[in-house]
Design an enzyme around this catalytic site. Structure first.
Site, mmCIF file in Angstrom:
data_model
loop_
_atom_site.group_PDB
_atom_site.id
_atom_site.type_symbol
_atom_site.label_atom_id
_atom_site.label_comp_id
_atom_site.label_asym_id
_atom_site.label_seq_id
_atom_site.Cartn_x
_atom_site.Cartn_y
_atom_site.Cartn_z
ATOM 1 C CB CYS A 159 -0.920 0.013 1.224
ATOM 2 S SG CYS A 159 -1.865 1.551 1.381
ATOM 3 C CB CYS B 252 0.796 1.875 4.817
ATOM 4 S SG CYS B 252 -0.760 0.959 4.923
ATOM 5 C CG HIS C 293 -4.329 -0.911 4.876
ATOM 6 N ND1 HIS C 293 -3.853 -0.213 3.769
ATOM 7 C CD2 HIS C 293 -5.026 -1.969 4.369
ATOM 8 C CE1 HIS C 293 -4.239 -0.824 2.666
ATOM 9 N NE2 HIS C 293 -4.953 -1.881 3.000
ATOM 10 C CG ASN D 278 -14.324 8.568 -4.493
ATOM 11 O OD1 ASN D 278 -15.161 9.412 -4.252
ATOM 12 N ND2 ASN D 278 -13.589 8.593 -5.573
ATOM 13 C CG HIS E 238 -4.353 3.719 3.712
ATOM 14 N ND1 HIS E 238 -3.435 3.052 4.496
ATOM 15 C CD2 HIS E 238 -4.640 4.865 4.387
ATOM 16 C CE1 HIS E 238 -3.166 3.770 5.570
ATOM 17 N NE2 HIS E 238 -3.895 4.873 5.526
ATOM 18 C CG HIS F 18 -7.227 7.769 -0.103
ATOM 19 N ND1 HIS F 18 -7.599 6.458 -0.288
ATOM 20 C CD2 HIS F 18 -7.242 8.339 -1.344
ATOM 21 C CE1 HIS F 18 -7.816 6.230 -1.574
ATOM 22 N NE2 HIS F 18 -7.620 7.352 -2.236
ATOM 23 C CD GLN G 264 -8.449 11.120 -5.372
ATOM 24 O OE1 GLN G 264 -7.773 11.637 -6.267
ATOM 25 N NE2 GLN G 264 -9.236 10.073 -5.585
#
Length: 347
Positions: A64, A67, A122, A162, A173, A175, A177
């Site tokens: 990933c 991470c 994660h 999303n 993971h 997150h 944007q």
């Protein structure tokens, strides 16, 4: 800075001196620049970003890139742990500083794309973040909106998250944007037109009027002293909620800390309620719909739009002929029924 020159910023839950570790990965050339092309039939911009076809797609947990870095695995985040970190996307759809010139049909896709990681865990999630982390994330979002909105090439800043393979995420993971567009998106442009017309007719804010009406109606999901969550009357998606500050502001940067903390807490509660709808974690998109960066913000009322493409445990809402070809949504679930079910899962 990351090894290839991209900016990276840390936002910590508690103040202190952070020494930013170096990125020991070899420097790689920056990705090719994307192109904007004007769809003249609709007067809408399309981003052509062919290099994103090669972006990282659903790697294993051990690989990933979001991470924290370890000796065995160097990632996009050089630190051994982090609270909130924001960095320029390695595969940006928008990347440049030149404003979009009037009258052109093709141009460099200026703007900015950033990744926002809000937990080292994660398998964590936005809906289960503790209050301190929600506060830090809200501050980070507001800080980025403020700075990106001041860039000469930027006309609109969209903050979003999303979650779920059904939505199309390419990294598991947790997150979000941030897209800083060099133009107004079709949704933002239309919302501004409608809000301005309502203000011209009534002298009032359309968002404030809708909030007052929905709070008094059957589609209310939850309300606090500072924020309200409701299912919109004409919801397009099976389950869709708007999380709205009572105070009239056009973007996250306009909120004071108390209003922002309350809004973030209600937003997280709504996302947790979505997870209570089905037997498995709910795929969703959560986007902060705000006013334009340049002018017209006085007509815009900030809200977070949270929605899912799942309409039942074993059924997804696909954009079929009417939605994709004509832009006319057909919703399988009545907004009033969706609100009632969400109130139960939120309790």
């Amino acid at each position: 800075m990351l090894a290839d020159g991209r900016e990276l910023r840390y936002y910590d839950d508690r103040p202190g001196d952070r020494t930013a570790p170096a990125d020991w990965r070899p420097a790689e050339p920056r990705q090719p620049v994307s192109e904007l092309r004007l769809d003249r039939m609709l007067d809408e911009w399309v981003v052509v970003a062919a290099h994103r076809q090669a972006r990282t797609h659903l790697p294993s947990t051990d690989d990933c890139p979001l991470c924290p870095s370890t000796r065995a695995q160097l990632t996009e985040v050089p630190a051994a742990a982090y609270d909130v970190v924001v960095f320029e996307n390695r595969f940006p759809a928008l990347d440049g500083v030149e404003p979009l010139r009037a009258g052109v049909r093709r141009a460099q896709a200026s703007g900015r794309c950033e990744v926002v990681c809000f937990t080292s865990d994660h398998v964590g999630s936005y809906g289960t973040l503790p209050p301190d982390r929600l506060r830090t994330l809200g501050w980070a979002w507001a800080d980025r909106v403020r700075e990106l909105s001041a860039m000469p090439a930027v006309e609109q800043v969209l903050v979003f998250e999303n979650r779920g393979h059904e939505i199309g995420v390419t990294l598991d993971h947790p997150h979000g944007q941030i897209y800083a567009y060099p133009f107004l998106s079709p949704r933002a442009r239309r919302q501004l037109e409608v809000a301005r017309a309502h203000h011209d007719d009534t002298g009032r804010c359309l968002g404030c009027d809708v909030l007052a009406e929905e709070e008094a109606g059957v589609r209310l999901v939850a309300a606090t002293e500072r924020s309200v969550a409701y299912v919109p009357e004409a919801a397009r998606w099976p389950y869709e909620v708007h999380v709205v500050p009572r105070r009239h502001v056009s973007d996250l940067a306009g909120l004071d800390p108390d209003d922002r903390d309350d809004l973030m807490a209600l937003s997280a509660r709504v996302v947790r309620a979505f997870d209570g709808l089905f037997r498995t974690p709910c795929p969703y998109i959560a986007a902060w719909q705000s006013g334009p960066a340049r002018c017209g913000g006085e007509y815009s009322h900030l809200y977070q739009q949270v929605f899912t493409v799942r309409r039942a445990d074993d059924k997804l809402k696909y954009l079929a002929g009417s939605e994709s070809a004509a832009g006319v949504f057909v919703n399988d679930i009545a907004p009033e029924a969706a609100a009632e079910r969400l109130r139960v899962t939120l309790a």
